[in-house]
Scaffold this motif. Structure first.
Motif, short mmCIF file in Angstrom:
data_model
loop_
_atom_site.label_atom_id
_atom_site.label_comp_id
_atom_site.label_asym_id
_atom_site.label_seq_id
_atom_site.Cartn_x
_atom_site.Cartn_y
_atom_site.Cartn_z
N HIS A 243 0.84 -1.19 0.00
CA HIS A 243 0.00 0.00 0.00
C HIS A 243 0.88 1.25 0.00
CE1 HIS A 243 -3.30 2.65 0.92
NE2 HIS A 243 -4.13 1.62 0.78
N SER A 244 0.50 2.23 -0.82
CA SER A 244 1.37 3.39 -0.96
C SER A 244 1.37 4.28 0.29
CB SER A 244 0.97 4.22 -2.18
OG SER A 244 -0.32 4.75 -2.01
N SER A 245 0.46 4.04 1.23
CA SER A 245 0.49 4.83 2.45
C SER A 245 1.64 4.38 3.36
CB SER A 245 -0.83 4.71 3.21
OG SER A 245 -1.02 3.38 3.66
N ARG A 246 2.21 3.23 3.04
CA ARG A 246 3.32 2.71 3.84
C ARG A 246 4.49 2.37 2.93
NH1 ARG A 246 1.96 1.11 8.90
NH2 ARG A 246 3.48 -0.54 8.89
N PRO A 247 5.23 3.40 2.48
CA PRO A 247 6.34 3.13 1.55
C PRO A 247 7.38 2.19 2.16
CG PRO A 247 5.87 5.49 1.69
CD PRO A 247 5.08 4.82 2.78
N PRO A 249 11.31 0.51 2.17
CA PRO A 249 12.64 1.05 1.85
C PRO A 249 13.07 0.68 0.43
CG PRO A 249 12.71 -0.33 3.85
CD PRO A 249 11.34 -0.46 3.28
N ASN A 251 12.05 -0.15 -3.51
CA ASN A 251 10.96 0.31 -4.38
C ASN A 251 11.39 0.06 -5.83
OD1 ASN A 251 9.78 2.39 -6.23
ND2 ASN A 251 8.65 2.97 -4.38
N ILE A 253 10.52 1.33 -8.62
CA ILE A 253 10.79 2.52 -9.45
C ILE A 253 12.14 3.14 -9.07
CG2 ILE A 253 10.04 4.92 -9.83
CD1 ILE A 253 7.16 3.89 -9.95
N ALA A 336 -1.36 0.84 -10.02
CA ALA A 336 -2.43 1.65 -9.45
C ALA A 336 -1.79 2.87 -8.81
CB ALA A 336 -3.21 0.86 -8.40
N ASP A 337 -2.55 3.97 -8.78
CA ASP A 337 -2.01 5.21 -8.23
C ASP A 337 -1.66 5.06 -6.75
OD1 ASP A 337 -2.78 6.01 -10.69
OD2 ASP A 337 -4.07 7.65 -10.03
N ASN A 338 -2.41 4.21 -6.04
CA ASN A 338 -2.25 4.13 -4.59
C ASN A 338 -1.61 2.83 -4.14
OD1 ASN A 338 -4.30 2.43 -5.16
ND2 ASN A 338 -5.80 3.33 -3.76
N ALA A 339 -0.86 2.21 -5.03
CA ALA A 339 -0.15 0.98 -4.66
C ALA A 339 1.32 1.12 -5.00
CB ALA A 339 -0.75 -0.21 -5.42
N LEU A 340 2.18 0.56 -4.14
CA LEU A 340 3.60 0.57 -4.46
C LEU A 340 3.82 -0.32 -5.68
CD1 LEU A 340 4.95 0.20 -0.81
CD2 LEU A 340 4.79 2.28 -2.19
N PRO A 341 4.72 0.10 -6.58
CA PRO A 341 4.89 -0.66 -7.82
C PRO A 341 5.44 -2.06 -7.57
CG PRO A 341 6.59 1.01 -7.60
CD PRO A 341 5.61 1.27 -6.50
N VAL B 319 5.84 3.34 9.85
CA VAL B 319 5.96 4.04 8.56
C VAL B 319 4.79 5.00 8.36
CG1 VAL B 319 6.04 3.80 6.05
CG2 VAL B 319 7.10 2.07 7.50
N THR B 329 4.42 5.88 -7.82
CA THR B 329 3.69 4.62 -7.97
C THR B 329 3.56 4.19 -9.43
OG1 THR B 329 1.59 5.82 -7.93
CG2 THR B 329 2.37 4.90 -5.85
#
Lengths: 478, 477
Positions: A243-247, A249, A251, A253, A336-341, B319, B329
């Protein structure tokens, strides 16, 4: 796929003041009626958006075929060759044989392609698929790559036929429909359709050409006789995502960004061959005592002088001529815009120096980006290194005569290695030498817009190219 | 959008120790709860399936059957949709339980959402839209997010009415139909439906808060959500002349974009501490004896100790709790493999600390990138989400309700890093508190949006009682 002017700059061409004329203002030698015919055909084909998957290339083929038919080529010698290029991309090649009534030599092949690279209306100043004449230029996608060459070769043939010219060898016109993507047409043309294309040598309208600098000094007319190997690689990073709210370490990208930074910084080993040495000898003469001239001489004297090679490569005029080059061209990542890639992929396009194996380039890239990045060659196109073509005096002399007529004695003709890959590579690989000898020209670097924005060609360059090809045909088949 | 349960065991709220034993549901109430839960779980309220209006009508019918006057029950159809979520005709439900006599304060709003995230049969062990009871759990999409809360609030109000409870202020229900996608229902609630809602003093959201037990049965704690970060999207765009890939230029849209993202990766936003997160960390530090606890203690003692805040932020359990976070993203660039890119874009998703204007974050992103070739734009028009003040009446009511059912349970406040329907209300000045009484076993039951979503059977019934206790406390005095 190519259409890159031989070189640019040459700031130190002459130490004396050079009172040059703007070549765009010199009147064309083409007669008014033939200008009108040429312009009409150019407009017609530019306005057909023959981009892959749009199913429009067939219309370009029909437009060219109609010209040959009207000029008297029998239907039996006009071949529409439909084929699938990319998956779901149905395109066509056009093969036209202009027979000699009394052939004394093996046939000669004239190559071109009818497809163009994608162009988006919102990116361009004008609609790329609406033909436009303005400021001394013809504008539109394909204006310089290479509907101009399709039109010039076709109109030159039609014009000669109208004058009753009879070639002393068959001239075979081969226009492919997917040069900008995978070259399936050229692959077929050089193999499966060889009964229709067998020739002693080929002349490619998708290369060659003269150029001038911004002060209108002639920079030369390069005949491409060798080309780099085209190979695209996909660089991919993977990650569990989340979930992108919890990046996290790590990633995908960011890891891809690190990899591309390494690709950007990486320099391949400088290399020379006969063609590039011939090219740099000419350039050295032109450059005189300019810093670039000195660097070229230093490198020619000592091919191990890496610093000199790096300085040459860094010059915008000489990019890609001293070694293999790779550059990032596309990116895609995330879902998705709100998901970590969960993955990110970069397309890295390489132009590999003749003689170097693509798998060695892949290994070198892997070493540069590290083991976490997955690298695969584009499975849709595996590059095959091709030999340089041996220089032919008849071809070079024909081009020299044409260059003298349209550009004067200061326009030198010399061999070049193309940094692009074209349909010619497939024929070279199958034993037919190919020489890129189109006669169009432009102001360097301002008119170097193939594949880019607001592609254009000087009006005169289009018209004189018809006469250029007329001379070439007469010289090599007359 | 999510139900986050924090696995800690601390006591942050020193509630008055007056928890009475919890009432028990009658068999009839138990059966009614079960039937209603089964019915709504079996209604697939996924966007595009057009089922939310039917569910809204069904829940409305339950209120009617429970004796609530028809004039105070409103099924409100509306349209939801966007480029990325698809479209649907959905509905909200508003029910107003009017105070007996003149109200002693403005209404209390009870919130929830009726829609669920997609679940595919082939990805699930049992049909996600057929409620299945197994191993002490109810399985089904929406089991904890959040049809349990819809049933909990509805059944609690029906029970209270049947028991003769007379609220001293209006209680107004707002169940929306697109929280998981576009949140249009909540926006309408905070604007065009605010009169119908009676301009509530505050809202209690069943889609936030809640508790957990560890696998060994020990209590992990309950949280009350009183703040949420602002969700905002940005786009980084780089344009370039492009050209032929055989002649690489020194400037390249992809490389420029990648350098911008590397700067973003290295950047740390200024640490921030709000009322909610301060109370949260005051609780957390008591539990953490090691380096993480030391960092919390240092940061609490000195809010300018950025190094301590950085250490906390780097901990997997914390986090997003110490500051604004932004992460790329999605990437798009180029138009052909043999052409230099003319356009390269990255979508950057930010979760902004409550109270910070997303426009200020845009300006900060521009400063981070420090390259005019990289253009930063906003993808939405979200405004800053605000924290809701920690009010003793609500924290006490929540703590007492939790402890009536779970004696000795630790309870503390929480800032959600995600977004909920509470946001437009907080923005317009209505405080919102996530006060669910549902509980799960942590972490194995964290299945909201995921596979085989489930709720412990007892949790469903406890939640009904929980809402009865909350309403008796907050609307009965």
């Amino acid at each position: 796929m190519k259409r890159v002017f031989a070189f640019v700059l040459a700031a130190a061409l002459s130490t004396t003041a050079f009172a040059a004329t703007d070549p765009r203002t010199v009147p064309t030698q083409l007669s008014a009626p033939w200008q009108a015919k040429t312009r009409a055909l150019f407009k017609q084909v530019i306005e057909i958006p023959s981009v892959h998957h749009r199913g429009e290339t067939q219309k370009v083929a029909e437009a060219l075929a109609a010209q040959f038919r009207a000029a008297g080529i029998p239907d039996a010698d006009i071949h529409m060759m439909p084929y699938e290029a990319l998956e779901g991309d149905n395109t066509t090649a056009l093969i036209v044989r202009w027979r000699s009534p009394h052939a004394t030599k093996k046939p000669m092949l004239v190559l071109g392609h009818m497809d163009v690279v994608e162009a988006k209306r919102e990116d361009w100043k004008y609609d790329p698929f609406v033909f436009r004449e303005q400021d001394g230029y013809f504008w539109g996608r394909g204006a310089s790559d290479m509907k101009n060459g399709d039109v010039a070769t076709t109109m030159a043939a039609v014009k000669l036929m109208s004058q009753g010219f009879k070639p002393d060898r068959d001239i075979i016109f081969f226009y492919s429909g997917d040069e900008e993507t995978r070259g399936v047409g050229a692959t077929l043309g050089s193999t499966k359709w060889r009964n229709l294309t067998e020739a002693e040598f080929g002349l490619n309208a998708d290369g060659g050409g003269a150029s001038y600098d911004r002060n209108f000094r002639p920079l030369g007319f390069g005949i491409s006789m060798a080309e780099k190997t085209f190979q695209t690689y996909f660089l991919t990073t993977h990650n569990p995502g989340g979930h992108s709210s919890r990046p996290r370490p790590d990633n995908a990208i960011y890891e891809l960004a690190d990899a591309l930074k390494a690709v950007q910084a990486h320099r391949f080993q400088p290399m020379q061959n006969d063609i590039t040495r011939g090219y740099f000898e000419e350039r050295s003469r032109q450059e005189g005592d300019s810093p670039l001239g000195q660097q070229i001489r230093a490198w020619l004297a000592n091919p191990n002088d890496g610093a000199a090679a790096d300085a040459i490569e860094a010059n915008p005029l000489e990019v890609g001529l001293t070694r293999t080059r790779c550059v990032a061209t596309m990116l895609k990542g995330g879902h998705a815009d709100n998901a970590l890639p969960q993955s990110a992929t970069a397309t890295v396009n390489c132009r590999i120096f003749p003689g170097v194996q693509p798998k060695d380039v892949q290994a070198e890239l892997q070493a540069a980006v590290g083991p976490k990045v997955e690298i695969v060659p584009d499975p849709a196109y595996i590059g095959v290194p091709t030999p340089a073509s041996t220089p032919r005096a008849d071809v070079v002399n024909a081009v020299k005569a044409a260059a003298l007529r349209f550009h004067g004695k200061d326009m030198h003709v010399f061999p070049v290695m193309s940094t692009g890959a074209s349909d010619g590579s497939f024929f070279r690989a199958q034993g037919i030498p190919v020489y890129d000898v189109d006669g169009s020209w432009g102001i360097s670097p301002d008119d170097e817009r193939a594949h880019g924005l607001d592609e254009r060609i000087p009006v005169r360059a289009m018209y004189d190219d018809v006469l250029h090809w007329e001379m070439i045909f007469k010289s090599l088949a007359g | 959008m999510r139900r986050l349960f924090v696995a800690t065991s601390i006591v942050a709220f020193a509630a008055t120790a007056n928890s009475a034993p919890a009432p028990k549901l009658t068999q009839a109430q138990h059966d009614a709860t079960h039937a209603m839960f089964e019915h709504v779980i079996n209604t697939p309220t996924v966007i595009g399936r057009h089922n939310v209006p039917a569910m809204a009508q069904y829940v409305a019918d339950q209120f009617k059957a429970g004796g609530f006057p028809e004039a105070d029950i409103h099924v409100l159809p509306y349209h939801t949709g966007s480029a990325t979520t698809g479209e649907d005709d959905t509905a909200a439900l508003i029910v107003r339980w009017r105070a007996a006599g003149s109200p002693k304060a403005r209404p209390i709003m009870l919130m929830g959402h009726m829609d669920v995230v997609e679940a595919k049969r082939e990805d699930s062990t049992t049909d996600p839209f057929v409620m299945t009871e197994r191993d002490g759990y109810y399985y089904g999409r929406g089991a904890i997010d959040m049809k349990d809360g819809i049933v909990g609030i509805t059944q609690a109000m029906i029970n209270l009415r049947a028991a003769g409870f007379k609220p001293k202020r209006d209680i107004v229900v707002l169940f929306t139909g697109d929280e998981e996608t576009n949140g249009i229902g909540a926006k309408k609630g905070a604007t065009e439906w605010i009169d119908l809602l009676g301009h509530p003093e505050y809202g209690l959201n069943a889609d936030g808060g809640g508790g957990g037990f560890n696998a060994d049965g020990s209590p992990a704690g309950f949280t009350m959500q009183s703040a949420e970060k602002t969700y905002a999207g940005y786009t980084f765009t780089v344009r370039n002349r492009g050209g032929h890939s055989s002649k690489p230029r020194k400037d390249n849209a992809i490389y420029d974009l990648m350098h911008a993202l590397e700067k973003l990766e290295a950047y740390r936003f200024e640490p921030r501490m709000g009322e909610t997160t301060k109370a949260y960390f005051q609780g957390r530090e008591k539990q953490e004896k090691g380096p993480l606890g030391d960092a919390m203690r240092r940061w609490l003692a000195n809010p300018n100790d950025g190094e301590a805040a950085d250490f906390i932020e780097a901990s997997e359990s914390e986090v997003g709790l110490t500051r604004t976070r932004c992460v790329p993203t999605r990437l798009f660039a180029g138009h052909a493999d043999n052409a230099l890119p003319q356009l390269a874009t990255a979508l950057v998703n930010c979760r902004i600390f409550p109270g910070t204007d997303p426009n200020d974050i845009k300006a900060e992103l521009e400063k981070i990138v420090a390259n005019p070739a990289v253009v930063v734009t906003r993808n939405d028009d979200q405004v800053a989400s605000l924290s809701s003040p920690l009010r003793p009446d609500i924290t006490n009511a929540y703590t007492n309700a939790v402890r009536a059912l779970h004696p000795g349970m630790p309870v503390f406040p929480e800032m959600s890093t995600g977004a909920t329907d509470g946001r437009p209300f907080r923005v317009s000045g209505v405080p919102i508190y996530g006060t669910s009484g549902g509980w799960v076993v942590v972490p194995v039951d964290f299945r909201a949006h995921g596979k085989d979503e489930r709720i412990p059977v007892q949790s469903l019934y406890d939640n009904v009682v929980h809402w009865e206790l909350m309403l008796r406390d907050l609307a009965g005095k």
